[in-house]
Design a protein around this motif. Structure first.
Motif, short mmCIF file in Angstrom:
data_model
loop_
_atom_site.label_atom_id
_atom_site.label_comp_id
_atom_site.label_asym_id
_atom_site.label_seq_id
_atom_site.Cartn_x
_atom_site.Cartn_y
_atom_site.Cartn_z
N GLU A 180 0.83 -1.21 0.00
CA GLU A 180 0.00 0.00 0.00
C GLU A 180 0.87 1.26 0.00
O GLU A 180 0.58 2.24 -0.69
CB GLU A 180 -0.92 0.00 1.22
CG GLU A 180 -2.03 -1.05 1.19
CD GLU A 180 -3.05 -0.77 0.12
OE1 GLU A 180 -3.10 0.36 -0.40
OE2 GLU A 180 -3.81 -1.71 -0.23
N VAL A 181 1.94 1.22 0.80
CA VAL A 181 2.85 2.37 0.85
C VAL A 181 3.51 2.58 -0.50
O VAL A 181 3.65 3.71 -0.98
CB VAL A 181 3.92 2.16 1.95
CG1 VAL A 181 4.98 3.25 1.87
CG2 VAL A 181 3.27 2.14 3.33
N ALA A 182 3.91 1.46 -1.13
CA ALA A 182 4.55 1.54 -2.43
C ALA A 182 3.60 2.11 -3.48
O ALA A 182 3.99 2.93 -4.32
CB ALA A 182 5.04 0.16 -2.86
N LEU A 183 2.33 1.68 -3.42
CA LEU A 183 1.34 2.19 -4.37
C LEU A 183 1.11 3.68 -4.20
O LEU A 183 0.89 4.41 -5.18
CB LEU A 183 0.02 1.44 -4.19
CG LEU A 183 -0.04 0.02 -4.77
CD1 LEU A 183 -1.34 -0.66 -4.35
CD2 LEU A 183 0.08 0.05 -6.28
N SER A 184 1.16 4.15 -2.95
CA SER A 184 0.93 5.57 -2.70
C SER A 184 2.05 6.44 -3.28
O SER A 184 1.86 7.63 -3.52
CB SER A 184 0.81 5.84 -1.20
OG SER A 184 2.06 5.67 -0.55
N THR A 185 3.20 5.83 -3.49
CA THR A 185 4.33 6.57 -4.07
C THR A 185 4.55 6.19 -5.53
O THR A 185 5.62 6.43 -6.09
CB THR A 185 5.62 6.29 -3.27
OG1 THR A 185 5.88 4.88 -3.26
CG2 THR A 185 5.48 6.78 -1.84
N ASN A 186 3.51 5.54 -6.11
CA ASN A 186 3.57 5.11 -7.51
C ASN A 186 4.70 4.13 -7.78
O ASN A 186 5.20 4.04 -8.90
CB ASN A 186 3.70 6.32 -8.45
CG ASN A 186 2.49 7.22 -8.40
OD1 ASN A 186 1.36 6.75 -8.34
ND2 ASN A 186 2.73 8.52 -8.38
N LEU A 187 5.09 3.38 -6.77
CA LEU A 187 6.12 2.37 -6.93
C LEU A 187 5.51 1.03 -6.52
O LEU A 187 5.39 0.72 -5.34
CB LEU A 187 7.34 2.67 -6.06
CG LEU A 187 8.50 1.65 -6.13
CD1 LEU A 187 9.05 1.59 -7.56
CD2 LEU A 187 9.60 2.03 -5.15
N GLU A 188 5.06 0.27 -7.51
CA GLU A 188 4.37 -0.99 -7.24
C GLU A 188 5.38 -2.09 -6.96
O GLU A 188 6.14 -2.51 -7.83
CB GLU A 188 3.50 -1.37 -8.45
CG GLU A 188 2.58 -2.54 -8.17
CD GLU A 188 1.71 -2.85 -9.37
OE1 GLU A 188 0.49 -2.97 -9.21
OE2 GLU A 188 2.27 -2.95 -10.48
N THR A 189 5.41 -2.57 -5.73
CA THR A 189 6.32 -3.65 -5.35
C THR A 189 5.55 -4.65 -4.50
O THR A 189 4.43 -4.41 -4.08
CB THR A 189 7.51 -3.12 -4.53
OG1 THR A 189 7.01 -2.54 -3.30
CG2 THR A 189 8.30 -2.09 -5.30
N GLY A 190 6.19 -5.76 -4.22
CA GLY A 190 5.57 -6.74 -3.35
C GLY A 190 5.90 -8.16 -3.77
O GLY A 190 6.63 -8.39 -4.74
N THR A 191 5.39 -9.11 -3.02
CA THR A 191 5.64 -10.52 -3.26
C THR A 191 4.31 -11.27 -3.30
O THR A 191 3.46 -11.09 -2.44
CB THR A 191 6.52 -11.12 -2.15
OG1 THR A 191 7.76 -10.41 -2.11
CG2 THR A 191 6.79 -12.59 -2.42
N ILE A 192 4.14 -12.12 -4.31
CA ILE A 192 2.97 -12.98 -4.41
C ILE A 192 3.45 -14.42 -4.30
O ILE A 192 4.30 -14.87 -5.06
CB ILE A 192 2.24 -12.78 -5.75
CG1 ILE A 192 1.73 -11.34 -5.87
CG2 ILE A 192 1.07 -13.76 -5.86
CD1 ILE A 192 1.07 -11.03 -7.19
N ARG A 193 2.89 -15.13 -3.34
CA ARG A 193 3.26 -16.53 -3.10
C ARG A 193 2.21 -17.43 -3.73
O ARG A 193 1.04 -17.32 -3.41
CB ARG A 193 3.39 -16.79 -1.60
CG ARG A 193 4.48 -15.94 -0.95
CD ARG A 193 4.42 -16.01 0.57
NE ARG A 193 5.48 -15.21 1.18
CZ ARG A 193 5.41 -13.91 1.37
NH1 ARG A 193 4.32 -13.25 1.01
NH2 ARG A 193 6.42 -13.26 1.92
#
Length: 256
Positions: free
Chosen positions: A82-95
């Motif tokens: 959510e934090v990344a999306l708010s800064t227009n930087l889409e990150t994360g991990t999908i398992r």
């Protein structure tokens, strides 16, 4: 920090080794051991049983707390996203939990398409049986799981992905070779090889729907062995993505 220790604990349980966990986490083995020990000391309980012969296993309290720990880590991951999306930087991990044929037939095309749109998303894959995939979803180990119809838990949100044809593999000289379609009832009196493991429950369900009891001659786990037996004149039921009977069935497999 407790979150780091949670990550260490889940990784040790996942890989079953302090050494392997250290490699995965880019930590020293002593740091991994210290993280687990400090967590156990803080809580005043033993979370892991260390046995030289049997390896590492969870204690009763470890089994009870691990799902909660995974839940916390998943929530932290969602917060970071959510934090990344708010800064227009889409990150994360999908398992993702998957089985062998889905990994080879479905995932490559899906992931290539997804990666073009979301290049900063990381994927972690867990391969297992349908039962294991359901357990991983329930315990929070994975976010998404691939299963076949009838194997999904009613508590999960299910999205139909693809429908495959069911085919029969048989010797080229068998009478089925003269037919364009083989009804499942026609298999009732045929000597049948039942695959064991993850495919068995689905195949038995199909026979149950057809109201017949197959004449099971053998139950075999190894795909190559089954293919060789079919080539010698035995029959078995399996999936083929081309929709045609084939002896090299182990190159395809069943899909969702």
């Amino acid at each position: 920090m407790t979150i780091v220790r949670f990550e260490v604990l889940t990784k040790v349980v996942e890989v079953g080794s302090f050494t392997k966990a250290a490699d995965k986490l880019n930590m020293t083995q002593s740091a991994v051991s210290h993280a687990i020990s400090s967590l156990e000391s803080e809580w005043g309980v033993t979370l892991l049983i260390r046995d030289r012969r049997k390896g590492i296993s969870l204690t009763d309290i470890g089994q009870k707390t691990l799902p909660h720990i995974r839940g916390i880590l998943n929530r932290m991951e969602k917060i970071n996203q959510e934090v990344a999306l708010s800064t227009n930087l889409e990150t994360g991990t999908i398992r993702i939990g998957t089985f062998a044929s889905a990994s080879s037939c479905l995932l490559p095309k899906l992931l290539v398409t997804f990666e073009k749109k979301h290049p900063n998303i990381e994927f972690i894959f867990y391969e297992g049986t349908y039962e294991e995939i359901s357990e991983w979803l329930q315990s929070g180990i994975i976010d998404i799981g691939f299963v076949v119809k009838g194997q999904s838990n009613p508590e999960f949100d299910v999205f139909p992905l693809i429908k495959d044809q069911m085919v029969v593999a048989f010797h080229p000289e068998h009478s089925f070779a003269q037919q364009t379609t083989v009804e499942i009832k026609a298999l009732k009196d045929e000597p049948f090889i039942m695959p064991t493991g993850m495919y068995q429950s689905h195949i038995r369900e199909l026979f149950k729907e057809g109201a017949i009891q197959p004449s099971v001659r053998f139950e075999v786990h190894d795909c190559a062995t089954i293919a060789n037996m079919v080539q010698e004149g035995f029959r078995l039921l399996h999936y083929d993505r081309s929709g045609k009977p084939a002896l090299n069935w182990y190159c395809h497999g069943q899909t969702t």
